[in-house]
Design a protein around this motif. Sequence first.
Motif, short mmCIF file in Angstrom:
data_model
loop_
_atom_site.label_atom_id
_atom_site.label_comp_id
_atom_site.label_asym_id
_atom_site.label_seq_id
_atom_site.Cartn_x
_atom_site.Cartn_y
_atom_site.Cartn_z
N GLY A 1 0.82 -1.24 0.11
CA GLY A 1 -0.10 -0.01 -0.12
C GLY A 1 0.78 1.32 -0.06
N THR A 2 2.19 1.02 -0.26
CA THR A 2 2.91 2.49 -0.32
C THR A 2 3.46 3.02 -1.56
N ALA A 3 3.05 2.39 -2.73
CA ALA A 3 3.72 2.63 -3.95
C ALA A 3 3.48 4.14 -4.09
N SER A 4 4.29 4.51 -5.29
CA SER A 4 3.77 5.85 -5.86
C SER A 4 2.84 6.02 -6.72
N LEU A 5 2.34 7.24 -6.98
CA LEU A 5 1.17 7.39 -7.92
C LEU A 5 1.99 6.81 -9.19
N ALA A 6 3.20 7.37 -9.62
CA ALA A 6 3.53 6.77 -10.86
C ALA A 6 3.65 5.35 -11.28
N THR A 7 4.07 4.56 -10.02
CA THR A 7 4.04 3.12 -10.10
C THR A 7 2.55 2.62 -10.34
N ILE A 8 1.64 3.13 -9.45
CA ILE A 8 0.16 2.69 -9.76
C ILE A 8 -0.22 2.85 -11.06
N ASN A 9 0.02 4.18 -11.65
CA ASN A 9 -0.65 4.27 -12.59
C ASN A 9 -0.02 3.52 -13.90
N SER A 10 1.29 3.16 -13.84
CA SER A 10 1.96 2.29 -14.72
C SER A 10 1.18 1.05 -14.93
N HIS A 11 1.20 0.46 -13.69
CA HIS A 11 0.44 -0.76 -13.69
C HIS A 11 -0.67 -0.95 -13.83
N ILE A 12 -1.49 0.13 -13.87
CA ILE A 12 -3.00 0.13 -14.26
C ILE A 12 -2.96 0.20 -15.64
N GLU A 13 -1.99 0.99 -16.27
CA GLU A 13 -1.87 0.85 -17.79
C GLU A 13 -1.55 -0.49 -18.20
N MET A 14 -0.80 -1.10 -17.63
CA MET A 14 -0.20 -2.51 -18.07
C MET A 14 -1.49 -3.42 -17.89
N ILE A 15 -2.25 -3.40 -16.80
CA ILE A 15 -3.33 -4.21 -16.87
C ILE A 15 -4.38 -3.82 -18.01
N ARG A 16 -4.48 -2.61 -17.97
CA ARG A 16 -5.41 -2.32 -19.16
C ARG A 16 -5.21 -3.00 -20.55
N ARG A 17 -3.70 -2.80 -20.87
CA ARG A 17 -3.51 -3.70 -22.22
C ARG A 17 -3.70 -5.06 -21.98
N LEU B 1 -6.57 -1.36 -7.58
CA LEU B 1 -5.49 -0.34 -8.08
C LEU B 1 -6.09 0.95 -7.92
N ARG B 2 -7.33 0.90 -8.50
CA ARG B 2 -7.70 2.51 -8.58
C ARG B 2 -7.99 2.86 -7.27
N SER B 3 -8.46 2.27 -6.37
CA SER B 3 -9.16 2.73 -5.09
C SER B 3 -7.85 3.04 -4.33
N LEU B 4 -6.73 2.24 -4.51
CA LEU B 4 -5.48 2.47 -3.89
C LEU B 4 -4.94 3.89 -4.48
N ILE C 1 -4.36 7.41 -2.22
CA ILE C 1 -2.86 7.98 -2.27
C ILE C 1 -2.77 9.38 -2.46
N ARG C 2 -3.69 9.46 -3.76
CA ARG C 2 -3.90 10.85 -3.75
C ARG C 2 -4.45 11.90 -2.85
N GLU C 3 -5.62 11.13 -2.20
CA GLU C 3 -6.05 11.80 -1.19
C GLU C 3 -4.97 12.45 -0.17
N GLU C 4 -4.21 11.34 0.35
CA GLU C 4 -3.13 11.52 1.42
C GLU C 4 -2.11 12.33 0.92
N GLU C 5 -1.85 12.56 -0.29
CA GLU C 5 -0.74 13.67 -0.94
C GLU C 5 -1.33 14.99 -0.84
N ALA C 6 -2.59 14.98 -0.93
CA ALA C 6 -3.32 16.41 -1.10
C ALA C 6 -3.09 17.31 0.60
N LYS C 7 -3.27 16.24 1.49
CA LYS C 7 -3.04 16.83 2.95
C LYS C 7 -1.76 17.58 3.08
#
Lengths: 140, 140
Positions: free
Chosen positions: A85-101, B127-130, B134-140
């Motif tokens: 649960g501590t990944a960066s937004l970049a990491t998460i988004n790249s994985h979202i992209e891969m899953i979408r593919r 992944l999307r909810s994670l 994280i986005r919310e946490e960063e907004a703080k």
Amino acid sequence: MIDKLYKIEQVSNITGLTKRAIRYYEDLDLIRPRRTESAYRLYTEEDIERIKRIVSLKESLAFNLAEIKQTLELEQEVENILFDGTASLATINSHIEMIRRQINLIEEKVGQLLATRKKFEDLLIRLRSLEEKIREEEAK
Amino acid sequence: MIDKLYKIEQVSNITGLTKRAIRYYEDLDLIRPRRTESAYRLYTEEDIERIKRIVSLKESLAFNLAEIKQTLELEQEVENILFDGTASLATINSHIEMIRRQINLIEEKVGQLLATRKKFEDLLIRLRSLEEKIREEEAK
DNA sequence: TTTATGCTTAACCTTGACGTTAATGTTAAT
DNA sequence: ATTAACATTAACGTCAAGGTTAAGCATAAA
């Protein structure tokens, strides 16, 4: 446009297969192009349709072990990300992209298979009505 | 039933793969069973689940050229039957049966693919909810 | 304790689906 | 008439995914 004929290179461009593959399919008796007097292969539109169906049947499938490995690895990575649960937004988004593919890829394969199924279902319906017709005739 | 361990032959029976194939998948780093002191491979239930997924991913695909040939031939035969319309009931029924088998086969493959897609869709949602969290946490 | 069965690695074999190269013929364009 | 760009067959190469065989340990049952 009555019966245009194509030479092998054109067919290769149209279908995306190599010339070698096209000839190989002929060896396997999957297609039977006619020949010129000097033995050049000549393909009709029908031949080309047939080749396209072969390609589609092949593509609807193929997942080799290397691809399976990647798939399983992607899954594992995502599960790790979700777990700690501590990944960066970049990491998460790249994985979202891969899953979408991956999902898109699967969707394509499903589409191919459903098209093939539809063909057979149509044939089935027509065969059944022929059967009924013949049964009626025999009853007379 | 805490962590039962299986030797390779049992795994072979359970999964339907040959021992050779199971070892080969290990060479490719698709699985990593532990070992006894005398180097026998030991598989957990998890390992076995993983192997089953590999099999399912492989099966959802594979249509080789020989199978494609049969498929196209079946189609052609049926079209001929429909075209000349004078086949015997026996012929018609046997072809109906063959088409049914083809459709079942396709249905199975589609099923495998849809199961895989579902896995990925679940991961995507999580992944999307994670990501949002994280986005919310960063907004703080 | 022997025997059968199962495990290990290593090495070579096979099959499908093409890729590549070679030697040569055909056709179109300059 | 020659050259470039196509075509042909034949033969060998390659890669993935295992099968097969051999030589030698491990272990369970009689």
